[in-house]
Design a protein around this motif. Structure first.
Motif, PDB file in Angstrom:
ATOM      1  N   GLU A 339      16.404  -8.849 -59.875  1.00  0.00           N
ATOM      2  CA  GLU A 339      16.255  -9.828 -58.403  1.00  0.00           C
ATOM      3  C   GLU A 339      14.881 -10.512 -58.748  1.00  0.00           C
ATOM      4  OE1 GLU A 339      17.760  -9.932 -55.960  1.00  0.00           O
ATOM      5  OE2 GLU A 339      18.871  -7.975 -55.352  1.00  0.00           O
ATOM      6  N   GLU A 340      14.848 -11.825 -58.107  1.00  0.00           N
ATOM      7  CA  GLU A 340      13.710 -12.637 -58.381  1.00  0.00           C
ATOM      8  C   GLU A 340      12.544 -11.970 -57.938  1.00  0.00           C
ATOM      9  OE1 GLU A 340      12.021 -17.266 -56.921  1.00  0.00           O
ATOM     10  OE2 GLU A 340      14.124 -16.509 -56.565  1.00  0.00           O
ATOM     11  N   GLY A 341      11.286 -12.034 -58.671  1.00  0.00           N
ATOM     12  CA  GLY A 341      10.097 -11.183 -58.129  1.00  0.00           C
ATOM     13  C   GLY A 341       9.832  -9.970 -58.573  1.00  0.00           C
ATOM     14  N   PHE A 342      10.566  -9.517 -59.346  1.00  0.00           N
ATOM     15  CA  PHE A 342      10.418  -8.134 -59.818  1.00  0.00           C
ATOM     16  C   PHE A 342      10.137  -8.020 -61.344  1.00  0.00           C
ATOM     17  CE2 PHE A 342      11.944  -6.775 -55.563  1.00  0.00           C
ATOM     18  CZ  PHE A 342      11.352  -5.690 -55.537  1.00  0.00           C
ATOM     19  N   SER A 343       9.069  -7.153 -61.476  1.00  0.00           N
ATOM     20  CA  SER A 343       8.904  -6.970 -62.990  1.00  0.00           C
ATOM     21  C   SER A 343       9.776  -5.918 -63.634  1.00  0.00           C
ATOM     22  CB  SER A 343       7.381  -6.444 -63.047  1.00  0.00           C
ATOM     23  OG  SER A 343       7.216  -5.615 -64.307  1.00  0.00           O
ATOM     24  N   GLN A 344      10.139  -5.948 -64.941  1.00  0.00           N
ATOM     25  CA  GLN A 344      11.069  -5.067 -65.666  1.00  0.00           C
ATOM     26  C   GLN A 344      10.255  -3.706 -65.664  1.00  0.00           C
ATOM     27  OE1 GLN A 344      14.209  -5.375 -66.959  1.00  0.00           O
ATOM     28  NE2 GLN A 344      13.806  -7.264 -65.687  1.00  0.00           N
ATOM     29  N   THR A 345       9.171  -3.545 -65.253  1.00  0.00           N
ATOM     30  CA  THR A 345       8.216  -2.131 -65.124  1.00  0.00           C
ATOM     31  C   THR A 345       8.030  -1.805 -63.648  1.00  0.00           C
ATOM     32  OG1 THR A 345       6.333  -3.253 -65.381  1.00  0.00           O
ATOM     33  CG2 THR A 345       7.253  -2.823 -67.424  1.00  0.00           C
ATOM     34  N   SER A 346       8.769  -2.387 -62.847  1.00  0.00           N
ATOM     35  CA  SER A 346       8.518  -1.989 -61.552  1.00  0.00           C
ATOM     36  C   SER A 346       8.952  -0.708 -60.822  1.00  0.00           C
ATOM     37  CB  SER A 346       9.279  -2.961 -60.368  1.00  0.00           C
ATOM     38  OG  SER A 346       9.207  -2.534 -59.219  1.00  0.00           O
ATOM     39  N   THR A 347       8.058   0.102 -60.203  1.00  0.00           N
ATOM     40  CA  THR A 347       8.347   1.527 -60.068  1.00  0.00           C
ATOM     41  C   THR A 347       8.749   1.589 -58.525  1.00  0.00           C
ATOM     42  OG1 THR A 347       6.119   2.043 -59.707  1.00  0.00           O
ATOM     43  CG2 THR A 347       6.999   2.572 -62.102  1.00  0.00           C
ATOM     44  N   THR A 348       8.645   0.335 -57.740  1.00  0.00           N
ATOM     45  CA  THR A 348       9.255   0.318 -56.338  1.00  0.00           C
ATOM     46  C   THR A 348      10.360   0.821 -56.064  1.00  0.00           C
ATOM     47  OG1 THR A 348       7.762  -1.468 -56.262  1.00  0.00           O
ATOM     48  CG2 THR A 348       9.293  -1.330 -54.365  1.00  0.00           C
ATOM     49  N   GLU A 349      10.573   1.764 -54.999  1.00  0.00           N
ATOM     50  CA  GLU A 349      11.558   2.386 -54.755  1.00  0.00           C
ATOM     51  C   GLU A 349      12.608   1.694 -53.686  1.00  0.00           C
ATOM     52  OE1 GLU A 349       9.179   3.895 -51.156  1.00  0.00           O
ATOM     53  OE2 GLU A 349       8.804   3.468 -53.637  1.00  0.00           O
ATOM     54  N   THR A 350      13.915   1.429 -53.821  1.00  0.00           N
ATOM     55  CA  THR A 350      14.724   0.796 -52.863  1.00  0.00           C
ATOM     56  C   THR A 350      15.332   2.015 -51.985  1.00  0.00           C
ATOM     57  OG1 THR A 350      16.286   0.391 -54.271  1.00  0.00           O
ATOM     58  CG2 THR A 350      14.910  -1.164 -54.223  1.00  0.00           C
ATOM     59  N   TYR A 351      15.175   3.230 -52.454  1.00  0.00           N
ATOM     60  CA  TYR A 351      15.846   4.222 -51.747  1.00  0.00           C
ATOM     61  C   TYR A 351      14.780   5.218 -51.398  1.00  0.00           C
ATOM     62  CZ  TYR A 351      18.973   8.275 -50.529  1.00  0.00           C
ATOM     63  OH  TYR A 351      19.670   9.365 -49.824  1.00  0.00           O
ATOM     64  N   ALA A 352      14.601   5.945 -50.534  1.00  0.00           N
ATOM     65  CA  ALA A 352      13.646   7.086 -49.974  1.00  0.00           C
ATOM     66  C   ALA A 352      14.450   8.133 -49.105  1.00  0.00           C
ATOM     67  CB  ALA A 352      12.500   6.578 -49.800  1.00  0.00           C
ATOM     68  N   ALA A 353      14.325   9.373 -49.610  1.00  0.00           N
ATOM     69  CA  ALA A 353      14.665  10.477 -48.545  1.00  0.00           C
ATOM     70  C   ALA A 353      13.712  11.528 -48.396  1.00  0.00           C
ATOM     71  CB  ALA A 353      16.109  10.989 -48.855  1.00  0.00           C
ATOM     72  N   ILE A 354      13.376  12.184 -47.478  1.00  0.00           N
ATOM     73  CA  ILE A 354      12.485  13.174 -47.263  1.00  0.00           C
ATOM     74  C   ILE A 354      13.164  14.283 -46.419  1.00  0.00           C
ATOM     75  CG2 ILE A 354      10.478  11.724 -47.843  1.00  0.00           C
ATOM     76  CD1 ILE A 354       9.884  11.525 -44.799  1.00  0.00           C
ATOM     77  N   THR A 355      12.485  15.535 -46.531  1.00  0.00           N
ATOM     78  CA  THR A 355      12.747  16.769 -45.700  1.00  0.00           C
ATOM     79  C   THR A 355      11.665  17.038 -45.061  1.00  0.00           C
ATOM     80  OG1 THR A 355      14.280  17.470 -47.485  1.00  0.00           O
ATOM     81  CG2 THR A 355      13.790  18.796 -45.620  1.00  0.00           C
ATOM     82  N   LEU A 356      11.690  17.172 -43.562  1.00  0.00           N
ATOM     83  CA  LEU A 356      10.562  17.617 -42.899  1.00  0.00           C
ATOM     84  C   LEU A 356      10.945  18.568 -42.066  1.00  0.00           C
ATOM     85  CD1 LEU A 356       9.862  13.813 -41.514  1.00  0.00           C
ATOM     86  CD2 LEU A 356       8.582  15.078 -43.158  1.00  0.00           C
ATOM     87  N   ASP A 357       9.981  19.656 -41.647  1.00  0.00           N
ATOM     88  CA  ASP A 357       9.861  20.527 -40.581  1.00  0.00           C
ATOM     89  C   ASP A 357       9.145  19.932 -39.542  1.00  0.00           C
ATOM     90  OD1 ASP A 357      11.555  22.323 -41.511  1.00  0.00           O
ATOM     91  OD2 ASP A 357       9.961  23.624 -42.717  1.00  0.00           O
TER      92      ASP A 357
END
Length: 522
Positions: A339-357
């Motif tokens: 995608e335009e604007g992203f580096s090949q080394t980008s560590t930005t997540e496009t999916y995230a899931a967490i478990t909470l109490d």
């Protein structure tokens, strides 16, 4: 700046129904109407202003919810006159308004449209803005009441806030109001959020600060409160005795497109979980407020967020991913790094899931699973309460092969409504029990269209109604919950890849399988 040419303006508030003195007070269908006021938009050239804010203001006018003397002021570095800005607003309205275009409504709205050219570091421009507002107060009767909408990048907040302070626009004499509207993100982590809140409150008191979370303006989100507290049916089972777990999902089927510059370095967790999904959790898990006044509603949400924590170990109970190329429906989609604007080394997540109490008496032992992602199987936002199985089933195993757990699903978007899933006998001689759905749909149950979220929220700003806007403590608690996951991910290199058109990385599925659960497939 000089106001010698501008007549003095007396600040005057007005009752919410000032336009209609004959209004029947018993008619609950009649909404509150904003009194004399004007809105200044910083960032009028951006997508948000063009696609949401300007059309929402027209729709409010078209519904009769704005005063005839309402004023709309744009501020930007453009060589525009008032008429040029008016043409921009008109184009946006015709392209994106939800209500039919009516020339007489537009003509009245256009009379109050003004434009001020200038940069955020231009003292003289803010002087011209102050003069423009004084003239509108005198000529159109806007009453000295102004809302400043910061539809701008967060890095520009300090400069604009300082200019509003030094120009005198942030403070008003008794009888007038000055309010600031701030778009997310509210900081980048807990520390930056605390600094931003300190900065904002040094210019505007907290009662005059409106932090926009557009999800809270959605009709179905507000219906969570009606579903829970207007019906005796659900309250006895809305707790850990009956609920096995809760899933809150916001899935998108689109990629980043042209938003790479904004999104890179932000990511799915900061963009969605910290605000939208944690607010949905708070509304789902909170106790019944004494009433629906802003203070009481916010107090109950704060209690829930104060009791919410990530489940350890974080490596097993969180997941993040980055979409790769794949098929989105019948179209080939590129991966994030293409995608335009992203580096090949980008560590930005496009999916995230967490478990909470949520460590309260009502919810102890019930995991809350929150997930969000781009390039997933379909666009959907929902809250699903999945119930425990009956402690005893007097059936042979073969009779209930196709019976899952009961679930109550609140569909926020699209197809807004509520689904109740339960077991029912299949017609025939044999005793066979299978899941069936009972559906409530907003579209079929009500003739009225739901107002767009920004319509509701902008009107609430003008009315000074803060119930749907997160306060300082809510924002900071949300970051306090999420920060440990962000810090853990920062030490793990790249996110896990997942194919476009699927439902996220394998680690997200493993997160639930460890406890014998599985994600819903909306």
């Amino acid at each position: 700046m000089s106001d010698a040419a501008t007549p003095a303006v007396t600040c005057a508030g007005a009752p919410a129904d000032w336009q209609n003195p004959l209004r029947d007070k018993r008619d609950k269908r009649m909404p509150r109407i904003a009194g004399p006021c004007g809105v200044v938009i910083f960032g009028v050239t951006g997508d948000l202003a063009t696609k949401k804010l300007m059309p929402a203001i027209y729709d409010l006018a078209n519904r009769g919810l704005l005063p005839p003397t309402f004023a709309l002021i744009g501020f930007a570095r453009r060589d525009w006159k008032d008429q040029d800005f008016g043409d921009i607003v008109l184009t946006a309205v015709k392209a994106h308004a939800r209500t039919p275009f009516r020339q007489e409504v537009w003509d009245r709205l256009a009379e109050g449209i003004r434009f001020v050219e200038g940069a955020f570091d231009d003292d003289a421009a803010f002087g011209r803005l102050a003069d423009t507002l004084k003239k509108l107060d005198a000529e159109r009767g806007t009453g000295g009441n102004h809302a400043f909408y910061l539809s701008i990048p967060p890095k520009a907040f300090p400069q604009v806030l300082e200019q509003l302070s030094t120009s005198g626009l942030a403070t008003k004499p008794d009888g007038c109001w000055s309010r600031v509207v701030i778009e997310k993100p509210f900081g980048h982590n807990l520390k930056s959020a605390e600094e931003l809140n300190t900065l904002v409150n040094s210019v505007f008191p907290e009662s005059s600060v409106f932090r926009i979370d557009h999800y809270l303006g959605k009709e179905t989100v507000q219906n969570i409160l009606a579903l829970r507290f207007a019906n005796q049916l659900f309250d006895p089972i809305w707790n850990a005795h009956y609920v096995d777990h809760v899933q809150i999902t916001m899935a998108e089927d689109i990629g980043l497109g042209g938003r790479g510059g904004y999104y890179d370095g932000v990511g799915a967790a900061r963009d969605v979980i910290q605000n939208h999904l944690l607010q949905l959790l708070a509304l789902t898990a909170m106790e019944e407020p004494v009433n629906f006044s802003p203070d009481e509603l916010q107090a109950e949400k704060i209690k829930v967020l104060s009791a919410t924590r990530l489940v350890a170990p974080l490596d097993d109970n969180t997941s993040r991913g980055q979409y790769t190329a794949g098929w989105q429906g019948n179209e080939q989609a590129v991966g994030l790094l293409e995608e335009e604007g992203f580096s090949q080394t980008s560590t930005t997540e496009t999916y995230a899931a967490i478990t909470l109490d949520v460590d309260t008496r009502r919810w102890a032992g019930v995991p809350f699973y929150l997930r969000t992602g781009k390039r997933l199987g379909r666009r959907v936002t929902e809250i699903a309460l999945v119930f425990k199985r009956a402690p005893h089933l007097p059936f042979d195993d073969t009779m209930t092969d196709e019976l899952g757990k009961n679930a109550l699903v609140i569909r926020v978007q699209p197809d807004e409504g509520i689904t109740l899933r339960f077991g029912s006998k299949v017609p025939g001689h044999a005793m066979e029990v299978r899941d069936v759905n009972m559906d409530f749909s907003y579209g079929s149950a009500f003739a009225e269209d739901s107002p767009e979220a920004y319509e509701r929220l902008i009107l609430d700003v003008l009315l000074g109604e803060p119930s749907l806007f997160p306060v300082n403590q809510e924002v900071e608690l949300a970051w306090k919950i999420l920060d440990p996951a962000l810090e853990n991910w920062a030490s793990h290199g790249k996110p896990e890849p997942y194919e476009s058109g699927g439902w996220g990385p394998e680690s997200a599925f493993e997160m639930l399988r460890r406890s014998g659960r599985e994600w819903r497939r909306p």
